[in-house]
Write an enzyme that holds these catalytic residues in place. Structure first.
Site, PDB file in Angstrom:
ATOM      1  N   HIS A 109     -11.683  -8.292  -7.259  1.00  0.00           N
ATOM      2  CA  HIS A 109     -11.334  -7.028  -6.598  1.00  0.00           C
ATOM      3  C   HIS A 109     -10.456  -6.244  -7.568  1.00  0.00           C
ATOM      4  O   HIS A 109      -9.571  -6.806  -8.203  1.00  0.00           O
ATOM      5  CB  HIS A 109     -10.597  -7.369  -5.303  1.00  0.00           C
ATOM      6  CG  HIS A 109     -10.115  -6.224  -4.484  1.00  0.00           C
ATOM      7  ND1 HIS A 109     -10.635  -4.952  -4.551  1.00  0.00           N
ATOM      8  CD2 HIS A 109      -9.131  -6.161  -3.537  1.00  0.00           C
ATOM      9  CE1 HIS A 109     -10.013  -4.173  -3.680  1.00  0.00           C
ATOM     10  NE2 HIS A 109      -9.096  -4.895  -3.058  1.00  0.00           N
ATOM     11  N   ASP A 146      -9.551 -10.850  -0.378  1.00  0.00           N
ATOM     12  CA  ASP A 146      -8.671 -10.358   0.693  1.00  0.00           C
ATOM     13  C   ASP A 146      -8.997 -10.960   2.053  1.00  0.00           C
ATOM     14  O   ASP A 146      -8.130 -11.025   2.926  1.00  0.00           O
ATOM     15  CB  ASP A 146      -8.746  -8.829   0.776  1.00  0.00           C
ATOM     16  CG  ASP A 146      -7.813  -8.157  -0.225  1.00  0.00           C
ATOM     17  OD1 ASP A 146      -6.744  -8.720  -0.496  1.00  0.00           O
ATOM     18  OD2 ASP A 146      -8.155  -7.075  -0.727  1.00  0.00           O
ATOM     19  N   HIS A 175      -4.011 -13.470  -0.949  1.00  0.00           N
ATOM     20  CA  HIS A 175      -2.637 -13.312  -0.469  1.00  0.00           C
ATOM     21  C   HIS A 175      -2.340 -14.436   0.511  1.00  0.00           C
ATOM     22  O   HIS A 175      -3.185 -14.824   1.317  1.00  0.00           O
ATOM     23  CB  HIS A 175      -2.451 -11.983   0.262  1.00  0.00           C
ATOM     24  CG  HIS A 175      -2.641 -10.769  -0.586  1.00  0.00           C
ATOM     25  ND1 HIS A 175      -1.811 -10.438  -1.641  1.00  0.00           N
ATOM     26  CD2 HIS A 175      -3.578  -9.782  -0.525  1.00  0.00           C
ATOM     27  CE1 HIS A 175      -2.232  -9.315  -2.189  1.00  0.00           C
ATOM     28  NE2 HIS A 175      -3.303  -8.904  -1.540  1.00  0.00           N
ATOM     29  N   GLU A 185      -8.254  -3.762  -7.015  1.00  0.00           N
ATOM     30  CA  GLU A 185      -6.997  -3.170  -6.555  1.00  0.00           C
ATOM     31  C   GLU A 185      -5.823  -3.705  -7.376  1.00  0.00           C
ATOM     32  O   GLU A 185      -5.818  -4.851  -7.830  1.00  0.00           O
ATOM     33  CB  GLU A 185      -6.811  -3.475  -5.065  1.00  0.00           C
ATOM     34  CG  GLU A 185      -5.871  -2.527  -4.363  1.00  0.00           C
ATOM     35  CD  GLU A 185      -5.906  -2.687  -2.847  1.00  0.00           C
ATOM     36  OE1 GLU A 185      -5.180  -1.950  -2.168  1.00  0.00           O
ATOM     37  OE2 GLU A 185      -6.651  -3.564  -2.339  1.00  0.00           O
ATOM     38  N   HIS A 194       0.855  -1.197   0.000  1.00  0.00           N
ATOM     39  CA  HIS A 194       0.000   0.000   0.000  1.00  0.00           C
ATOM     40  C   HIS A 194       0.890   1.246   0.000  1.00  0.00           C
ATOM     41  O   HIS A 194       0.807   2.094   0.876  1.00  0.00           O
ATOM     42  CB  HIS A 194      -0.948   0.021   1.194  1.00  0.00           C
ATOM     43  CG  HIS A 194      -2.096  -0.926   1.067  1.00  0.00           C
ATOM     44  ND1 HIS A 194      -2.840  -1.346   2.149  1.00  0.00           N
ATOM     45  CD2 HIS A 194      -2.644  -1.528  -0.016  1.00  0.00           C
ATOM     46  CE1 HIS A 194      -3.788  -2.170   1.746  1.00  0.00           C
ATOM     47  NE2 HIS A 194      -3.685  -2.302   0.425  1.00  0.00           N
ATOM     48  N   HIS A 206     -11.896  -5.472   1.550  1.00  0.00           N
ATOM     49  CA  HIS A 206     -11.889  -4.185   2.231  1.00  0.00           C
ATOM     50  C   HIS A 206     -12.145  -3.001   1.283  1.00  0.00           C
ATOM     51  O   HIS A 206     -11.931  -1.837   1.664  1.00  0.00           O
ATOM     52  CB  HIS A 206     -10.535  -3.974   2.936  1.00  0.00           C
ATOM     53  CG  HIS A 206      -9.355  -3.862   1.985  1.00  0.00           C
ATOM     54  ND1 HIS A 206      -8.545  -2.728   1.956  1.00  0.00           N
ATOM     55  CD2 HIS A 206      -8.855  -4.702   1.054  1.00  0.00           C
ATOM     56  CE1 HIS A 206      -7.596  -2.878   1.064  1.00  0.00           C
ATOM     57  NE2 HIS A 206      -7.746  -4.067   0.510  1.00  0.00           N
ATOM     58  N   ASP A 236      -2.875  -4.832  -6.896  1.00  0.00           N
ATOM     59  CA  ASP A 236      -2.150  -6.061  -6.584  1.00  0.00           C
ATOM     60  C   ASP A 236      -2.873  -7.306  -7.071  1.00  0.00           C
ATOM     61  O   ASP A 236      -2.258  -8.360  -7.242  1.00  0.00           O
ATOM     62  CB  ASP A 236      -1.874  -6.165  -5.080  1.00  0.00           C
ATOM     63  CG  ASP A 236      -3.125  -5.995  -4.235  1.00  0.00           C
ATOM     64  OD1 ASP A 236      -3.896  -5.069  -4.506  1.00  0.00           O
ATOM     65  OD2 ASP A 236      -3.331  -6.773  -3.283  1.00  0.00           O
ATOM     66  N   TYR A 245      -2.578  -8.871   9.373  1.00  0.00           N
ATOM     67  CA  TYR A 245      -3.384  -8.507   8.208  1.00  0.00           C
ATOM     68  C   TYR A 245      -4.752  -8.009   8.657  1.00  0.00           C
ATOM     69  O   TYR A 245      -5.242  -6.972   8.193  1.00  0.00           O
ATOM     70  CB  TYR A 245      -3.524  -9.730   7.307  1.00  0.00           C
ATOM     71  CG  TYR A 245      -4.080  -9.462   5.934  1.00  0.00           C
ATOM     72  CD1 TYR A 245      -3.224  -9.210   4.860  1.00  0.00           C
ATOM     73  CD2 TYR A 245      -5.451  -9.471   5.690  1.00  0.00           C
ATOM     74  CE1 TYR A 245      -3.730  -8.974   3.592  1.00  0.00           C
ATOM     75  CE2 TYR A 245      -5.955  -9.232   4.435  1.00  0.00           C
ATOM     76  CZ  TYR A 245      -5.092  -8.988   3.385  1.00  0.00           C
ATOM     77  OH  TYR A 245      -5.595  -8.747   2.136  1.00  0.00           O
TER      78      TYR A 245
END
Length: 396
Positions: free
Chosen positions: A79, A164, A225, A81, A23, A145, A83, A192
């Site tokens: 998702h 996530d 992850h 994001e 992040h 999230h 990553d 996490y």
């Protein structure tokens, strides 16, 4: 080549052993991470998520060695994001017309990141994707999230692709929870949760209860992850339910910054007083200028109470503590108690400033803070010791 995790599912993700910050520079990742991607082969072929953009060409090259890219029927983006979705532009250069299955909010985030008008196929909770002998059932998980977050359940194999949720920043070639160090695994899972998902704890409980109410058998939980939960996979679900309900242990954490060691000496004497009053409580001290901010967050999350200290500097507090408290405030921990302390030389506003920040962060202030003038002498340290004893009793 990928690693088969079931009859029809192959792991095709990227393990990042070098990652130390995530992040941007906001989150420490001492044990690396992974960007998990899963290839489902049935009558139709579905790819779930990709990898971080910095690995896009490597990812697509290795994926093409696993399967002819043109044989992929659906790309599922749980998702948006970077990553998770970063390799999408490179992948879609090869298969530009294939549908990208995602939530409505994911369309917004993917378009916002990549400015591409791909063939989006929007799904919502309860929608299914027929792959032949198996189906993917989608479960939206907004704010776990991001607003676009979603899970997918594979019938037949009974795998929950949880995105996530239930993940960790933890690099391992072993892939599965029964093959890794359990202390490391749960340490990273807790870190996490505390640093990423804690602000959404109420939603975590609600979503878990919603998923459990579906009565779907779960043989495996495959997050985006870290490792895959195959040995008693619901153990991490039960941990999340525990962590989401105002979690605390019998621990008091003291965080501080110091200029000329006066506030440090106060912290250490307060700690002695706490242990004298309550030998059973765990007490931990962290100079937040010399400790990892995210590791401190974990200890605060575990604590029933905290003490925060800083000398007064320019009518304010030291910026390392200010930043640490701002991070803690953003995570919205519930049901924790606190007080403040600090040395001062001239104006002495530090303790009052810390107290107000702690209130704004949702902590219950159980005692007026203690401040001592200049470098604490023996009498001042005795007062700190008594303050520690009284604090231990106030939070017992």
């Amino acid at each position: 080549m990928g690693v088969k995790i079931s009859d029809s599912v192959t792991y095709v993700g990227k393990i990042d052993w070098e990652l130390r910050r995530f992040h941007g520079e906001e989150l420490s990742t001492h044990r690396g991470s992974s960007y998990n991607s899963y290839l489902i082969r049935d009558e139709k072929v579905a790819l779930i998520d990709t990898a971080w953009i910095k690995f896009d060409k490597e990812y697509v090259k290795k994926l093409s060695e696993e399967i002819d890219l043109n044989k992929i029927d659906y790309v599922v983006a749980l998702h948006g994001e970077i990553d998770h979705s970063g390799a999408l532009p490179e992948l879609m250069r090869h298969i530009p017309d294939k549908p990208i299955v995602c939530s409505a909010n994911a369309v917004k985030s993917l378009k916002g990141h990549y400015h591409q008008d791909w063939n989006f196929q929007v799904v919502k909770t309860g929608d299914t994707l027929d792959l032949g002998s198996k189906k993917l059932i989608f479960i939206e998980a907004p704010m776990l999230h991001w607003p676009d977050s979603m899970m997918a359940y594979l019938t037949g194999e009974e795998i929950l692709f949880s995105n996530d949720a239930f993940g960790q920043h933890y690099a391992s070639e072993s892939l599965f929870n029964d093959l890794v160090d359990q202390h490391e695994l749960f340490e990273e899972a807790l870190k996490y949760y505390a640093n990423i998902l804690a602000p959404f704890s109420a939603r975590v409980v609600k979503k878990i209860e919603e998923v459990l109410a579906l009565n779907l058998p779960v043989k495996m939980i495959a997050p985006s992850h870290g490792i895959i939960w195959r040995d008693n996979p619901l153990q991490i679900v039960n941990k999340y339910l525990e962590w989401a309900k105002d979690y605390k242990e019998n621990q008091i954490t003291i965080i501080y910054d110091t200029m000329w060691d006066g506030t440090r000496r106060m912290a250490e004497e307060i700690a002695r007083g706490i242990k004298a009053a309550d030998p059973e409580v765990t007490v931990k001290l962290y100079n937040c200028a010399r400790s990892d901010n995210n590791d401190i967050v974990v200890e605060v999350f575990r604590s029933k109470a905290i003490l925060a200290g800083s000398p007064t500097v320019n009518r304010n507090i030291l910026y390392n503590l200010a930043g640490q408290l701002d991070l803690i405030k953003s995570l919205q921990f519930k049901g924790k108690k606190a007080s403040a302390f600090g040395a001062y030389g001239w104006s002495g506003e530090g303790v009052k400033i810390i107290t107000e920040i702690l209130k704004e962060a949702g902590f219950e202030i159980v005692m007026e803070g203690i401040r001592e003038l200049w470098n604490p002498d023996d009498e001042a340290l005795k007062r700190c010791f008594e303050f520690g004893k009284n604090f231990a009793q106030a939070v017992k």
